[in-house]
Every structure is written in C-alpha cells, then in structure tokens.
Design a protein around this motif. Structure first.
Motif, mmCIF file in Angstrom:
data_model
loop_
_atom_site.group_PDB
_atom_site.id
_atom_site.type_symbol
_atom_site.label_atom_id
_atom_site.label_comp_id
_atom_site.label_asym_id
_atom_site.label_seq_id
_atom_site.Cartn_x
_atom_site.Cartn_y
_atom_site.Cartn_z
ATOM 1 N N GLU A 297 2.846 -10.269 -4.391
ATOM 2 C CA GLU A 297 4.061 -9.606 -3.915
ATOM 3 C C GLU A 297 4.165 -8.179 -4.447
ATOM 4 O O GLU A 297 4.455 -7.252 -3.694
ATOM 5 N N SER A 298 3.924 -8.000 -5.735
ATOM 6 C CA SER A 298 3.974 -6.653 -6.312
ATOM 7 C C SER A 298 2.851 -5.790 -5.748
ATOM 8 O O SER A 298 3.057 -4.609 -5.447
ATOM 9 N N GLY A 299 1.671 -6.368 -5.605
ATOM 10 C CA GLY A 299 0.543 -5.631 -5.044
ATOM 11 C C GLY A 299 0.830 -5.143 -3.640
ATOM 12 O O GLY A 299 0.554 -3.990 -3.296
ATOM 13 N N LYS A 300 1.407 -6.012 -2.805
ATOM 14 C CA LYS A 300 1.752 -5.607 -1.435
ATOM 15 C C LYS A 300 2.780 -4.483 -1.443
ATOM 16 O O LYS A 300 2.668 -3.538 -0.670
ATOM 17 N N ALA A 301 3.772 -4.584 -2.314
ATOM 18 C CA ALA A 301 4.829 -3.566 -2.376
ATOM 19 C C ALA A 301 4.260 -2.212 -2.794
ATOM 20 O O ALA A 301 4.576 -1.179 -2.194
ATOM 21 N N VAL A 302 3.397 -2.207 -3.800
ATOM 22 C CA VAL A 302 2.801 -0.957 -4.270
ATOM 23 C C VAL A 302 1.900 -0.373 -3.186
ATOM 24 O O VAL A 302 1.959 0.830 -2.888
ATOM 25 N N LEU A 303 1.073 -1.204 -2.575
ATOM 26 C CA LEU A 303 0.188 -0.713 -1.521
ATOM 27 C C LEU A 303 0.972 -0.239 -0.300
ATOM 28 O O LEU A 303 0.590 0.747 0.337
ATOM 29 N N ARG A 304 2.070 -0.893 0.030
ATOM 30 C CA ARG A 304 2.919 -0.461 1.148
ATOM 31 C C ARG A 304 3.443 0.958 0.892
ATOM 32 O O ARG A 304 3.351 1.834 1.749
ATOM 33 N N ASP A 305 3.941 1.201 -0.319
ATOM 34 C CA ASP A 305 4.421 2.543 -0.666
ATOM 35 C C ASP A 305 3.279 3.560 -0.630
ATOM 36 O O ASP A 305 3.446 4.686 -0.165
ATOM 37 N N TYR A 306 2.130 3.147 -1.126
ATOM 38 C CA TYR A 306 0.962 4.035 -1.132
ATOM 39 C C TYR A 306 0.561 4.405 0.300
ATOM 40 O O TYR A 306 0.319 5.572 0.604
ATOM 41 N N ILE A 307 0.505 3.418 1.161
ATOM 42 C CA ILE A 307 0.113 3.652 2.564
ATOM 43 C C ILE A 307 1.101 4.590 3.244
ATOM 44 O O ILE A 307 0.703 5.539 3.926
ATOM 45 N N LYS A 308 2.400 4.327 3.056
ATOM 46 C CA LYS A 308 3.423 5.176 3.673
ATOM 47 C C LYS A 308 3.294 6.628 3.228
ATOM 48 O O LYS A 308 3.514 7.539 4.013
ATOM 49 N N ALA A 309 2.945 6.840 1.962
ATOM 50 C CA ALA A 309 2.882 8.190 1.415
ATOM 51 C C ALA A 309 1.556 8.897 1.679
ATOM 52 O O ALA A 309 1.454 10.101 1.484
ATOM 53 N N THR A 310 0.551 8.154 2.115
ATOM 54 C CA THR A 310 -0.765 8.781 2.314
ATOM 55 C C THR A 310 -1.162 8.731 3.786
ATOM 56 O O THR A 310 -0.765 9.590 4.550
ATOM 57 N N VAL A 311 -1.920 7.742 4.193
ATOM 58 C CA VAL A 311 -2.472 7.700 5.549
ATOM 59 C C VAL A 311 -1.478 7.273 6.613
ATOM 60 O O VAL A 311 -1.625 7.642 7.774
ATOM 61 N N GLY A 312 -0.492 6.486 6.251
ATOM 62 C CA GLY A 312 0.456 5.957 7.230
ATOM 63 C C GLY A 312 -0.123 4.746 7.945
ATOM 64 O O GLY A 312 -1.344 4.580 8.047
ATOM 65 N N PHE A 313 0.762 3.901 8.429
ATOM 66 C CA PHE A 313 0.331 2.653 9.059
ATOM 67 C C PHE A 313 -0.356 2.868 10.403
ATOM 68 O O PHE A 313 -1.268 2.128 10.760
ATOM 69 N N LYS A 314 0.044 3.883 11.143
ATOM 70 C CA LYS A 314 -0.567 4.137 12.453
ATOM 71 C C LYS A 314 -2.042 4.525 12.297
ATOM 72 O O LYS A 314 -2.915 3.958 12.948
ATOM 73 N N GLN A 315 -2.307 5.476 11.412
ATOM 74 C CA GLN A 315 -3.695 5.909 11.179
ATOM 75 C C GLN A 315 -4.517 4.787 10.550
ATOM 76 O O GLN A 315 -5.675 4.583 10.916
ATOM 77 N N LEU A 316 -3.921 4.052 9.633
ATOM 78 C CA LEU A 316 -4.621 2.938 8.996
ATOM 79 C C LEU A 316 -4.985 1.873 10.020
ATOM 80 O O LEU A 316 -6.089 1.333 10.003
ATOM 81 N N GLY A 317 -4.064 1.602 10.938
ATOM 82 C CA GLY A 317 -4.337 0.630 11.995
ATOM 83 C C GLY A 317 -5.498 1.062 12.873
ATOM 84 O O GLY A 317 -6.372 0.265 13.208
ATOM 85 N N ALA A 318 -5.507 2.332 13.245
ATOM 86 C CA ALA A 318 -6.600 2.849 14.073
ATOM 87 C C ALA A 318 -7.945 2.734 13.350
ATOM 88 O O ALA A 318 -8.967 2.408 13.960
ATOM 89 N N ALA A 319 -7.937 2.973 12.054
ATOM 90 C CA ALA A 319 -9.182 2.937 11.279
ATOM 91 C C ALA A 319 -9.678 1.525 11.025
ATOM 92 O O ALA A 319 -10.886 1.306 10.901
ATOM 93 N N THR A 320 -8.762 0.560 10.944
ATOM 94 C CA THR A 320 -9.159 -0.809 10.606
ATOM 95 C C THR A 320 -9.191 -1.746 11.805
ATOM 96 O O THR A 320 -9.586 -2.903 11.666
ATOM 97 N N GLY A 321 -8.732 -1.270 12.953
ATOM 98 C CA GLY A 321 -8.724 -2.113 14.144
ATOM 99 C C GLY A 321 -7.537 -3.056 14.215
ATOM 100 O O GLY A 321 -7.528 -3.992 15.004
ATOM 101 N N ALA A 322 -6.536 -2.828 13.397
ATOM 102 C CA ALA A 322 -5.318 -3.639 13.416
ATOM 103 C C ALA A 322 -4.170 -2.780 13.934
ATOM 104 O O ALA A 322 -4.196 -1.561 13.797
#
Length: 106
Positions: free
Chosen positions: A39-64
């Motif tokens: 749970e803590s890992g997901k929360a930290v990574l969620r904040d990290y993703i939002k502040a860096t690559v963003g979910f849209k770009q991450l999705g395009a890169a990972t196929g999700a």
C-alpha cells in the motif's frame, strides 16, 4: 489521513526540481513493495508517476491504459507482477537509474 492538495503539489514541485529527492522517492516506493508494504509502495509510486512521466505517457510506454494504471496504483489496486515490473522498468529508464536488490541479514 488524506493528503491535502497543497501537500501533493509541494511534493510534485520538489520532485521536478530536486533530482536526488526524485531518485530517492522512486527507490523508496520500490523498497516498500519489496518489504511487503504494498500500500505504501503504491502510494509513493503513484506520487512519483504523477510528478514525472504521468500516467498517459507511462501507459503508452508500457502498453497499458492510463486508466488501468491509475486503478493499479490506487488504494484498492492489485497490480500483477508483469505490469508492476514493466512500470518499474520504464520508470528506471526515464530516471536514468538502475535499481538493484541486495540481501541483508535480518
């Protein structure tokens, strides 16, 4: 306790401006996951993703889809190992880091 919008914005601004802090945040998220505190890992990574690559770009890169990734890192998300490792791999590449696991006696 829910985080306030101001706190989240402060973290995101620091991630963008402070490379050592950004790298430590990624490392901390992965370390939480490895120690069993998903749970803590997901929360930290969620904040990290939002502040860096963003979910849209991450999705395009990972196929999700971005929506799928947002759910995966949400409080009730249950990421499959394949998806989680694809995300971590991409985040490492984007950050220019390679994380390593080291065994330490307890």
């Amino acid at each position: 306790m829910a985080l306030t919008r101001e706190f989240k914005e402060t973290i995101q601004a620091r991630v963008r401006a402070d490379r050592p802090f950004r790298d430590a945040l990624l490392r901390e998220g992965v370390e939480h996951m490895l120690s069993g505190d998903v749970e803590s890992g997901k929360a930290v990574l969620r904040d990290y993703i939002k502040a860096t690559v963003g979910f849209k770009q991450l999705g395009a890169a990972t196929g999700a889809s971005a929506k799928s990734l947002i759910r995966m890192f949400g409080p009730r998300g249950n990421p499959q190992a394949r998806n989680l490792f694809a995300v971590i791999s991409h985040l490492q590449c984007e950050a220019g880091l390679t994380l390593h696991v080291t065994a330490q006696p307890q």
